[in-house]
Scaffold this motif. Structure first.
Motif, PDB file in Angstrom:
ATOM      1  N   GLN A   1       0.478  -1.292   0.004  1.00  0.00           N
ATOM      2  CA  GLN A   1      -0.217   0.008   0.186  1.00  0.00           C
ATOM      3  C   GLN A   1       0.777   1.163   0.096  1.00  0.00           C
ATOM      4  O   GLN A   1       0.272   2.204  -0.665  1.00  0.00           O
ATOM      5  N   THR A   2       1.950   1.061   0.922  1.00  0.00           N
ATOM      6  CA  THR A   2       2.936   1.600   0.997  1.00  0.00           C
ATOM      7  C   THR A   2       3.745   2.528  -0.573  1.00  0.00           C
ATOM      8  O   THR A   2       3.814   3.650  -1.317  1.00  0.00           O
ATOM      9  N   GLU A   3       4.560   1.375  -0.812  1.00  0.00           N
ATOM     10  CA  GLU A   3       4.976   1.440  -2.211  1.00  0.00           C
ATOM     11  C   GLU A   3       5.204   1.002  -3.417  1.00  0.00           C
ATOM     12  O   GLU A   3       4.952   1.349  -4.147  1.00  0.00           O
ATOM     13  N   GLY A   4       3.922   0.434  -3.384  1.00  0.00           N
ATOM     14  CA  GLY A   4       3.209  -0.324  -4.621  1.00  0.00           C
ATOM     15  C   GLY A   4       3.756  -1.720  -4.959  1.00  0.00           C
ATOM     16  O   GLY A   4       4.808  -2.526  -4.150  1.00  0.00           O
ATOM     17  N   PHE A   5       3.462  -2.318  -5.776  1.00  0.00           N
ATOM     18  CA  PHE A   5       3.948  -3.173  -6.345  1.00  0.00           C
ATOM     19  C   PHE A   5       5.041  -3.144  -7.548  1.00  0.00           C
ATOM     20  O   PHE A   5       4.722  -2.427  -8.357  1.00  0.00           O
ATOM     21  N   THR A   6       6.290  -3.515  -7.748  1.00  0.00           N
ATOM     22  CA  THR A   6       7.380  -3.451  -8.273  1.00  0.00           C
ATOM     23  C   THR A   6       6.978  -4.575  -9.438  1.00  0.00           C
ATOM     24  O   THR A   6       7.612  -6.072  -8.322  1.00  0.00           O
ATOM     25  N   PRO A   7       6.977  -4.860 -10.115  1.00  0.00           N
ATOM     26  CA  PRO A   7       7.095  -6.120 -11.201  1.00  0.00           C
ATOM     27  C   PRO A   7       8.801  -6.694 -10.762  1.00  0.00           C
ATOM     28  O   PRO A   7       9.654  -6.566 -10.918  1.00  0.00           O
ATOM     29  N   ALA A   8       8.984  -7.841 -10.788  1.00  0.00           N
ATOM     30  CA  ALA A   8      10.684  -8.532 -11.259  1.00  0.00           C
ATOM     31  C   ALA A   8      10.617  -8.583 -12.153  1.00  0.00           C
ATOM     32  O   ALA A   8       9.804  -8.835 -13.725  1.00  0.00           O
ATOM     33  N   GLU A   9      11.878  -8.719 -12.899  1.00  0.00           N
ATOM     34  CA  GLU A   9      13.188  -8.604 -13.984  1.00  0.00           C
ATOM     35  C   GLU A   9      12.318  -9.774 -14.283  1.00  0.00           C
ATOM     36  O   GLU A   9      13.389 -10.560 -14.122  1.00  0.00           O
TER      37      GLU A   9
END
Length: 80
Positions: free
Chosen positions: A66-74
């Motif tokens: 909720q604070t940082e958001g989702f970052t998809p893996a490379e």
């Protein structure tokens, strides 16, 4: 095993809350909170300890998302 009565449940929840506060105050360093961990394990049924541990992990993960958001893996690049 019988279900804990209301006094035992309250003691368990209080022990859980003290442990979680200690972990929050010590950046999740379990070594700093060993006495609280022992008390938590002594006052709660083993299945509850397992559940509450997973619940804390989930709540921490949810807060991070909720604070940082989702970052998809490379991952590997798909050929076009």
């Amino acid at each position: 095993m019988t279900a804990p009565n209301s006094t035992e449940r309250k003691a368990c929840w209080d022990a859980r809350d003290h442990l979680w506060k200690c972990l929050d105050d010590n950046n999740d360093k379990a070594a700093s909170c060993q006495s609280f961990q022992s008390e938590f394990e002594a006052k709660c049924p083993a299945q509850w300890v397992k559940y509450f541990s997973k619940r804390r992990d989930f709540l921490k993960y949810k807060e991070k998302m909720q604070t940082e958001g989702f970052t998809p893996a490379e991952g590997p690049q798909q050929p076009s």
